[in-house]
Design a protein around this motif. Structure first.
Motif, PDB file in Angstrom:
ATOM      1  N   VAL A  47     -55.049 -50.901  19.689  1.00 57.24           N
ATOM      2  CA  VAL A  47     -56.427 -50.932  19.189  1.00 57.24           C
ATOM      3  C   VAL A  47     -56.867 -49.494  18.940  1.00 57.24           C
ATOM      4  CG1 VAL A  47     -58.803 -51.624  19.646  1.00 57.24           C
ATOM      5  CG2 VAL A  47     -56.910 -53.018  20.503  1.00 57.24           C
ATOM      6  N   VAL A  48     -57.169 -49.175  17.680  1.00 57.78           N
ATOM      7  CA  VAL A  48     -57.588 -47.812  17.350  1.00 57.78           C
ATOM      8  C   VAL A  48     -58.990 -47.575  17.901  1.00 57.78           C
ATOM      9  CG1 VAL A  48     -58.517 -48.510  15.102  1.00 57.78           C
ATOM     10  CG2 VAL A  48     -57.827 -46.143  15.487  1.00 57.78           C
ATOM     11  N   GLU A  90     -60.334 -49.036   9.065  1.00 56.39           N
ATOM     12  CA  GLU A  90     -59.675 -49.505  10.282  1.00 56.39           C
ATOM     13  C   GLU A  90     -60.556 -50.485  11.058  1.00 56.39           C
ATOM     14  OE1 GLU A  90     -56.949 -45.529  11.200  1.00 56.39           O
ATOM     15  OE2 GLU A  90     -59.012 -45.647  11.909  1.00 56.39           O
ATOM     16  N   VAL A  91     -61.861 -50.217  11.087  1.00 57.78           N
ATOM     17  CA  VAL A  91     -62.778 -51.141  11.764  1.00 57.78           C
ATOM     18  C   VAL A  91     -62.839 -52.468  11.026  1.00 57.78           C
ATOM     19  CG1 VAL A  91     -65.184 -51.516  12.416  1.00 57.78           C
ATOM     20  CG2 VAL A  91     -64.136 -49.289  12.794  1.00 57.78           C
ATOM     21  N   ALA A  92     -62.757 -52.442   9.700  1.00 57.59           N
ATOM     22  CA  ALA A  92     -62.767 -53.682   8.920  1.00 57.59           C
ATOM     23  C   ALA A  92     -61.547 -54.533   9.261  1.00 57.59           C
ATOM     24  CB  ALA A  92     -62.799 -53.353   7.432  1.00 57.59           C
ATOM     25  N   VAL A  93     -60.390 -53.900   9.456  1.00 57.18           N
ATOM     26  CA  VAL A  93     -59.185 -54.636   9.833  1.00 57.18           C
ATOM     27  C   VAL A  93     -59.347 -55.269  11.211  1.00 57.18           C
ATOM     28  CG1 VAL A  93     -56.724 -54.392  10.356  1.00 57.18           C
ATOM     29  CG2 VAL A  93     -57.686 -53.214   8.388  1.00 57.18           C
ATOM     30  N   VAL A 105     -64.558 -48.928  29.138  1.00 59.18           N
ATOM     31  CA  VAL A 105     -64.023 -50.087  28.424  1.00 59.18           C
ATOM     32  C   VAL A 105     -64.207 -49.867  26.936  1.00 59.18           C
ATOM     33  CG1 VAL A 105     -64.462 -51.716  30.307  1.00 59.18           C
ATOM     34  CG2 VAL A 105     -66.213 -51.320  28.573  1.00 59.18           C
ATOM     35  N   ILE A 106     -63.462 -50.649  26.149  1.00 63.58           N
ATOM     36  CA  ILE A 106     -63.662 -50.689  24.700  1.00 63.58           C
ATOM     37  C   ILE A 106     -63.826 -52.140  24.287  1.00 63.58           C
ATOM     38  CG2 ILE A 106     -62.319 -48.588  24.287  1.00 63.58           C
ATOM     39  CD1 ILE A 106     -60.054 -50.402  23.247  1.00 63.58           C
ATOM     40  N   ASP A 107     -64.526 -52.350  23.173  1.00 65.28           N
ATOM     41  CA  ASP A 107     -64.601 -53.695  22.620  1.00 65.28           C
ATOM     42  C   ASP A 107     -63.459 -53.894  21.640  1.00 65.28           C
ATOM     43  OD1 ASP A 107     -65.319 -52.180  20.485  1.00 65.28           O
ATOM     44  OD2 ASP A 107     -67.321 -53.000  20.251  1.00 65.28           O
ATOM     45  N   LYS A 108     -63.438 -55.039  20.978  1.00 61.32           N
ATOM     46  CA  LYS A 108     -62.328 -55.353  20.077  1.00 61.32           C
ATOM     47  C   LYS A 108     -62.419 -54.622  18.750  1.00 61.32           C
ATOM     48  CE  LYS A 108     -61.381 -59.832  22.168  1.00 61.32           C
ATOM     49  NZ  LYS A 108     -61.217 -61.292  21.962  1.00 61.32           N
ATOM     50  N   GLU A 139     -61.615 -58.317  10.989  1.00 64.40           N
ATOM     51  CA  GLU A 139     -60.907 -59.486  10.461  1.00 64.40           C
ATOM     52  C   GLU A 139     -60.040 -60.127  11.544  1.00 64.40           C
ATOM     53  OE1 GLU A 139     -58.720 -58.304   7.070  1.00 64.40           O
ATOM     54  OE2 GLU A 139     -60.493 -57.910   5.814  1.00 64.40           O
ATOM     55  N   ARG A 140     -59.382 -59.285  12.339  1.00 63.67           N
ATOM     56  CA  ARG A 140     -58.553 -59.811  13.428  1.00 63.67           C
ATOM     57  C   ARG A 140     -59.412 -60.559  14.452  1.00 63.67           C
ATOM     58  NH1 ARG A 140     -55.139 -55.442  16.675  1.00 63.67           N
ATOM     59  NH2 ARG A 140     -54.451 -55.023  14.535  1.00 63.67           N
ATOM     60  N   LEU A 141     -60.611 -60.026  14.730  1.00 64.84           N
ATOM     61  CA  LEU A 141     -61.522 -60.677  15.668  1.00 64.84           C
ATOM     62  C   LEU A 141     -61.951 -62.043  15.152  1.00 64.84           C
ATOM     63  CD1 LEU A 141     -63.338 -60.604  18.186  1.00 64.84           C
ATOM     64  CD2 LEU A 141     -65.019 -59.349  16.841  1.00 64.84           C
TER      65      LEU A 141
END
Length: 354
Positions: A246-247, A254-257, A140-143, A260-262
């Motif tokens: 989701v990258v 990219e993680v900062a973006v 799995v991956i997180d957001k 923000e979406r989260l």
């Protein structure tokens, strides 16, 4: 020789300049009571800089206070005038670090071990971000694009042992199942890449950018999504939008973006809940729930009453209007105790009936 004059000898020395001084050689005839400091003052243009220089012969430093004739030097010996190197040492002079404490303080703090960037990259892409064990399906991956072994993440959630870096994961809704394409013939956990892009064949090892699609969970390389422009998954043909990508293990930007979406998604959920409270929808739901519980309680009490009435029911209650209740009840064996006694072998009859 006049009285009071200093007697000189025939001993001569060659003075050679090195370092930042001009590369020239002088021949001097020192006096008997002359020191090496006096010799420096006689050859240097600026006497105030004498402490910045020293004489050396055959690699041996000559002290300024020593007499020239008292030193073990012969006639026509070559003396080299050096400039002192401040702070670096190595010239035989003061280095500022002769005391033992200076050396101890120099090595007191343990320097961090250098980490091979390639090994660090491989560990991030081949291992679970939580347990650091090799990736094994289901994954799995997180957001934010971190990859986990689902079993390890669920256990940490149940035990409330998630590190601070993963506190944004509150439950199963904050993780997404992904479908990784295994490289044929590669054994599990052998230390190299185990997965690849199902379209281009690029290895899942951190050298290439990968995306996970929210709808179906398939993991595809960025190269595949760029070369084959489509609004549907290249594996299962399920439709997706740009924000559904989701990258995985993205850069800091990219993680900062994604973060923000989260936060935006969480704010929308809070606003929706607050609107329901203002409109009374939540209160209405609570009232309906209370009423349903009350009705269920009433229904249960009614059923209990009906069961009680069923226990109190007698056959004579259904007797016809003109019928004698005793006669009507006598039809049923349960209405009156019988005078006959029965055993498993015979029936006992009263006297006069047998």
């Amino acid at each position: 020789m006049p009285s009071g004059a200093v007697r000189s000898t025939r001993r001569q020395v060659l003075i050679q300049f090195s370092g930042s001084l001009p590369g020239r050689t002088l021949t001097l005839t020192p006096t008997t009571n002359q020191t090496f400091r006096d010799l420096k003052l006689s050859v240097l243009p600026d006497s105030s800089q004498s402490s910045d220089f020293y004489f050396a012969r055959n690699g041996r430093i000559l002290e300024d206070s020593d007499s020239i004739f008292g030193a073990p030097i012969s006639n026509l010996s070559t003396l080299i005038l050096h400039r002192k190197v401040r702070g670096g040492g190595g010239d035989g002079g003061a280095t500022g670090a002769e005391s033992r404490d200076c050396y101890l303080n120099m090595y007191a703090e343990k320097k961090p071990d250098k980490v091979d960037p390639n090994e660090q990259r491989l560990s991030k892409w081949l291992n679970c971000a939580l347990s650091n064990e090799p990736l094994r399906e289901p994954c799995v991956i997180d957001k934010l694009g971190n990859v986990f072994n689902k079993e390890a993440l669920v256990e940490a959630l149940l035990g409330k042992k998630l590190p601070k870096a993963f506190r944004h994961i509150k439950g199963l809704k904050d993780m997404m199942n992904i479908e990784l394409s295994r490289i044929p013939g590669v054994e599990k956990g052998h230390g190299d890449a185990q997965f690849q892009c199902p379209v281009t064949g690029l290895e899942f090892n951190g050298k290439y950018k990968f995306f996970a699609l929210r709808g179906c969970g398939h993991v595809l390389s960025s190269k595949a999504l760029k070369e084959i422009k489509s609004s549907s998954c290249l594996v299962c043909q399920q439709e997706f939008k740009e924000h559904d990508k989701v990258v995985i293990n993205g850069s800091e930007e990219e993680v900062a973006v994604l973060r923000e979406r989260l936060e935006e998604e969480r704010l929308k959920i809070k606003e929706t809940k607050s609107k329901k409270v203002k409109n009374g929808e939540v209160a209405t739901d609570r009232v309906i729930g209370i009423k349903q519980k009350a009705l269920a309680k009433d229904d249960g009490s009614r059923r209990a009453d009906s069961n009680a009435s069923a226990k109190r029911f007698k056959v004579v209650d259904l007797a016809p209007e003109n019928a004698n209740k005793e006669v009507y009840a006598s039809i049923f064996t349960s209405s009156k105790k019988s005078e006959f006694k029965e055993t498993y072998m015979c029936r006992s009859l009263p006297l006069g009936r047998n």
